[in-house]
Design an enzyme around this catalytic site. Sequence first.
Site, PDB file in Angstrom:
ATOM      1  N   CYS A   1     -22.710  -8.363   2.469  1.00 13.09           N
ATOM      2  CA  CYS A   1     -23.004  -8.707   3.689  1.00 13.09           C
ATOM      3  C   CYS A   1     -21.966  -9.177   4.893  1.00 13.09           C
ATOM      4  O   CYS A   1     -21.983  -9.649   5.822  1.00 13.09           O
ATOM      5  CB  CYS A   1     -23.885 -10.255   3.711  1.00 13.09           C
ATOM      6  SG  CYS A   1     -25.157  -9.910   2.573  1.00 13.09           S
TER       7      CYS A   1
ATOM      8  N   THR B   1       0.935  -1.148   0.038  1.00 11.97           N
ATOM      9  CA  THR B   1       0.058  -0.031  -0.171  1.00 11.97           C
ATOM     10  C   THR B   1       0.764   1.379  -0.025  1.00 11.97           C
ATOM     11  O   THR B   1       0.577   2.276  -0.733  1.00 11.97           O
ATOM     12  CB  THR B   1      -0.826   0.020   1.297  1.00 11.97           C
ATOM     13  OG1 THR B   1      -1.844  -1.081   0.989  1.00 11.97           O
ATOM     14  CG2 THR B   1      -1.765   1.373   1.222  1.00 11.97           C
TER      15      THR B   1
ATOM     16  N   SER C   1       3.760  -6.229  -3.210  1.00 15.55           N
ATOM     17  CA  SER C   1       3.814  -6.630  -1.878  1.00 15.55           C
ATOM     18  C   SER C   1       4.285  -8.108  -1.224  1.00 15.55           C
ATOM     19  O   SER C   1       3.688  -8.866  -1.921  1.00 15.55           O
ATOM     20  CB  SER C   1       2.455  -6.487  -1.188  1.00 15.55           C
ATOM     21  OG  SER C   1       2.556  -6.480   0.338  1.00 15.55           O
TER      22      SER C   1
ATOM     23  N   GLN D   1      -0.904  -9.125  -7.058  1.00 15.43           N
ATOM     24  CA  GLN D   1      -1.262 -10.423  -6.969  1.00 15.43           C
ATOM     25  C   GLN D   1      -0.589 -11.279  -7.871  1.00 15.43           C
ATOM     26  O   GLN D   1      -0.537 -12.563  -7.857  1.00 15.43           O
ATOM     27  CB  GLN D   1      -2.940 -10.506  -7.448  1.00 15.43           C
ATOM     28  CG  GLN D   1      -3.793  -9.991  -6.629  1.00 15.43           C
ATOM     29  CD  GLN D   1      -4.012 -10.656  -5.138  1.00 15.43           C
ATOM     30  OE1 GLN D   1      -3.526 -11.908  -5.233  1.00 15.43           O
ATOM     31  NE2 GLN D   1      -4.113 -10.159  -4.072  1.00 15.43           N
TER      32      GLN D   1
ATOM     33  N   HIS E   1       4.042  -9.930   1.181  1.00 15.08           N
ATOM     34  CA  HIS E   1       3.117 -11.038   1.889  1.00 15.08           C
ATOM     35  C   HIS E   1       2.121 -11.782   0.863  1.00 15.08           C
ATOM     36  O   HIS E   1       1.475 -12.877   1.078  1.00 15.08           O
ATOM     37  CB  HIS E   1       2.454 -10.330   3.019  1.00 15.08           C
ATOM     38  CG  HIS E   1       1.118  -9.349   2.627  1.00 15.08           C
ATOM     39  ND1 HIS E   1       1.292  -8.385   2.152  1.00 15.08           N
ATOM     40  CD2 HIS E   1      -0.173  -9.886   2.550  1.00 15.08           C
ATOM     41  CE1 HIS E   1       0.137  -7.826   1.877  1.00 15.08           C
ATOM     42  NE2 HIS E   1      -0.866  -8.742   2.156  1.00 15.08           N
TER      43      HIS E   1
END
Length: 462
Positions: A320, A70, A194, A177, A196
Amino acid sequence: MSYFDAASGAPLHPVARQALMASLDEGWADPARLYKEGRRARLLLDAAREAAAEAVGCRPDELVFTPSGTAAVHSGIAGALAGRRRTGRHLIVSAVEHSSVLHTAEVHRDGGGTVTEVPVDRTGAVRPAEFAEALRPDTALACLQSANHEVGTLQPVAEAAGACRAAGVPLLVDAAQSLGWGPVEGDWSLLAASAHKWGGPSGVGLLAVRKGVRFAPQGPRDERESGRVPGFENLPAIVAAAASLRAVRAEAVQEAARLRELTERIRARVPALVPDVEVVGDPERRLPGVVTFSCLYVDGETVLHELDRAGFSVSSGSSCTSSTLTPSHVLRAMGVLSEGNVRVSLPPGTTEEDVERFLAVLPGVVAGVREKLGAPVSRTETVTEERDEALVVDALGRRCPIPVIELAKVIGDVPVGGLVRVLADDEAARLDIPAWCEMRGQEYVGEQPADRGAAYVVRRLS
């Protein structure tokens, strides 16, 4: 427990663990110092940078390490926009970018800049022609992810990069990704990722800025990381990140083929095992380990909890499962069903037995949730009497998937050609009712104003 959420964070690779432990002993000193311990730390940092640059496909002096992916996105966009402020303040992003990109775009817009959000098709991919059409003389920067984090769709980065290059506009690629699976194709200008996501430790990102790209780092300057990232480098984590990236790349071809076969099995068998399911994302151009589907008449939070109880860790883009009760911006941009959304992202090493057990458990989980929510069952009766007015379903104050469930319960109570008006104030209904109509062969007439919320009008076709 089967961990099926690698797109959020992959388990620490064994090579990363080994490198991390070793560098804790060897790389604790300040790499900017000239004494022995500092020189040893500098050698480790330089070696990590060279390994990461080789994997990215850039020069070592074009790459810096950041505290996260980020942070890499934020500093990359801000620096590129500032470096090209004389050109203009127009920014291009796709509608399905990661929130780190979209939040930065919001800040840019709030600061007086302009932003064009390029739409995507139903698979989640931008159309290269539309991306190119968004370019303007005052465009300072364009952003496009290499692969979508929610549905796995690969983006046409090479085509977008070619259009940007022809227009003289730098392209920033969020490769978080995809970088573990291979380098990003195309003539991109900036790249963020990133650790991780590929099995490295959390708290390490990287930012590559090609030579010749106008770039002005924002915020207080520091002598470290080419003046682009302030603060002491987390050297053990950086070394582990670079070592794991090299390790996963060495395994990528074989592991990608194996995971692709497993995800294709899920894509093919879930709709056969579970009624009323929509598998989303591009069926061909996709990441090897990601498959996403949405189930009618269930709420994503309950499905995730039940799967967790059964021993499976998955994630969801369903409204949801969010605090805002609005659909994922990715699913909304694609125009696909959001309720009951499940993302399965398999980490390297996932076994065939794990997948088969998941496929055995899923139908019972979904059926159980539907039963608790009072979801409709198949109906055989047909109403033939005429109705002068639309049948009204009042679902005000009720959250997904209840408005769709209530619609499904009454659609058989109107004659073919008859109308149902669903009153709902849940934002997800704006997406899920049209998606239900497409899945069930009914006609979505449109949205009408109402005293509260909106009225969604459906015509029965069969």
